[in-house]
Design a protein around this motif. Structure first.
Motif, PDB file in Angstrom:
ATOM      1  N   CYS A 201       0.853  -1.186   0.000  1.00 14.20           N
ATOM      2  CA  CYS A 201       0.000   0.000   0.000  1.00 14.20           C
ATOM      3  C   CYS A 201       0.890   1.237   0.000  1.00 14.20           C
ATOM      4  O   CYS A 201       1.901   1.281   0.700  1.00 14.20           O
ATOM      5  N   LEU A 246      -7.002   6.264   4.999  1.00 13.99           N
ATOM      6  CA  LEU A 246      -6.204   5.053   4.885  1.00 13.99           C
ATOM      7  C   LEU A 246      -7.125   3.858   4.648  1.00 13.99           C
ATOM      8  O   LEU A 246      -8.262   3.847   5.122  1.00 13.99           O
ATOM      9  N   ILE A 250      -5.257  -1.631   6.466  1.00 14.31           N
ATOM     10  CA  ILE A 250      -3.864  -1.260   6.175  1.00 14.31           C
ATOM     11  C   ILE A 250      -2.876  -2.018   7.055  1.00 14.31           C
ATOM     12  O   ILE A 250      -1.706  -2.193   6.699  1.00 14.31           O
ATOM     13  N   TYR A 253      -0.777  -4.731   5.362  1.00 12.72           N
ATOM     14  CA  TYR A 253       0.004  -4.364   4.187  1.00 12.72           C
ATOM     15  C   TYR A 253       1.428  -3.953   4.538  1.00 12.72           C
ATOM     16  O   TYR A 253       1.704  -3.499   5.654  1.00 12.72           O
ATOM     17  N   VAL A 255       3.770  -0.991   3.807  1.00 13.01           N
ATOM     18  CA  VAL A 255       3.411   0.394   3.494  1.00 13.01           C
ATOM     19  C   VAL A 255       4.629   1.172   2.997  1.00 13.01           C
ATOM     20  O   VAL A 255       5.665   1.213   3.668  1.00 13.01           O
TER      21      VAL A 255
END
Length: 344
Positions: A201, A246, A250, A253, A255
């Motif tokens: 992400c 966001l 998240i 992920y 990031v």
């Protein structure tokens, strides 16, 4: 609490937990006469909630008043100041405000100033990854650092350098790789590898970080992008969080956190803190920037040692306006064409 100099913790049971009491610098109990409390309850419950007088009085006598005497009133012993008459007591309010201002002045809250002057002369941390030097990278830096580079060329060469930095950052991430065999158009079999990028992400720190989003989208198909808006308060000179969006999941992920330049690292620290508060593991965060100051690198590495830091160059100094030196000026202004005119 992101960028807050004063945090107010309020509630009728605010003094219940001993651990919370230890955290409070100033403890206030706002007291009101029992008759006034009853009158307010009668007015609210009858006029606004449609209840009858007998029901309100019965609840007050059997539940509300005993609960107050048993649970709330005894907590007054923890208060530093007991304020009678609540919001009508302007003298008490002025004294409280004066005390808060005094404490802020004594402690100081110029975070960026302190960060800019920290870690001078220390070796770079092991968590930083510098884009390998090459004539191409040096040439791109020459274009974007030159104050006379026209805006269209500045954007073009910035995009090229951003793409290189993003590609380099991706090479550091742990991908799921599996062996695959494919058939070429000529009918031959080719033994290769397939990497999974579906759990990556991108998150940009607005506004300059937004300039890096296209490069991430170009190399990671259908990547999800989050945004965090952090801007400097003109009165305090400190970064403040204004907006965030966001993905809900998240935390699952890897990031890539994007900001075009990092000076003191204050905004980057705030953005990383936001991600951690959304349950993203520290080791799953990579912060990517075109240019960083040494102090910013050390600040991030000291606060978050497991966050990987990726950039194309590290410059040694920061000036009084918190610009990186020799630097590239205000990247956002140069990229978006919002630089103040010479006439202004």
């Amino acid at each position: 609490m992101y960028g807050a100099n004063v945090v107010i913790f309020e509630g009728i049971l605010a003094f219940y937990h001993p651990e919370v009491l230890k955290m409070l610098d100033m403890k206030l109990f706002v007291d009101t006469d029992a008759d006034v409390r009853l009158a307010r309850r009668l007015r609210r419950d009858i006029l606004e909630r449609g209840r009858d007088l007998d029901g309100v009085l019965k609840q007050y006598c059997n539940m509300v008043k005993p609960a107050f005497l048993h649970y709330i009133a005894p907590s007054m012993v923890h208060a530093d100041i007991i304020v009678p008459r609540g919001g009508d007591n302007t003298v008490a309010i002025e004294l409280i405000v004066h005390h808060v201002h005094t404490q802020l002045q004594l402690r100081g809250f110029k975070l960026r100033e302190k960060l800019a002057n920290s870690y001078n002369g220390q070796p770079l941390p092991s968590s930083i990854y510098l884009l390998p030097e090459s004539p191409q990278v040096s040439g791109l830096h020459t274009f974007i650092r030159n104050k006379d580079t026209p805006r269209d060329e500045f954007i073009f060469y910035s995009k090229r350098l951003i793409r290189l930095v993003i590609e380099y950052a991706l090479s550091l991430l742990p991908f799921k790789v599996k062996e695959v065999v494919v058939e070429t158009p000529q009918g031959y079999l080719y033994q290769g590898k397939r990497c999974s990028t579906d759990k990556i992400c991108g998150v940009s720190i607005l506004r300059a970080g937004e300039t890096m989003e296209q490069a991430v989208c170009d190399v990671c198909k259908d990547i999800r992008i989050g945004k965090i808006l952090i801007q400097t308060n003109l009165n305090t000179g400190e970064p403040e969080l204004y907006y965030l969006r966001l993905p809900k999941d998240i935390k699952d992920y890897l990031v890539i956190l994007m900001d075009a330049t990092v000076a003191t690292g204050a905004a980057a620290m705030m953005a990383i803190r936001v991600l951690l508060d959304h349950d993203v593991p520290e080791e799953n965060i990579v912060i990517v920037s075109l240019l960083m100051a040494e102090s910013g690198v050390h600040t991030i590495a000291y606060a978050f040692p497991q966050v990987r830091i990726v950039t194309s160059a590290v410059d040694p100094e920061i000036n009084e306006k918190f610009y990186v030196l020799p630097g590239i000026g205000n990247f956002g202004d140069r990229y978006f064409g919002t630089e103040p005119s010479e006439e202004g």
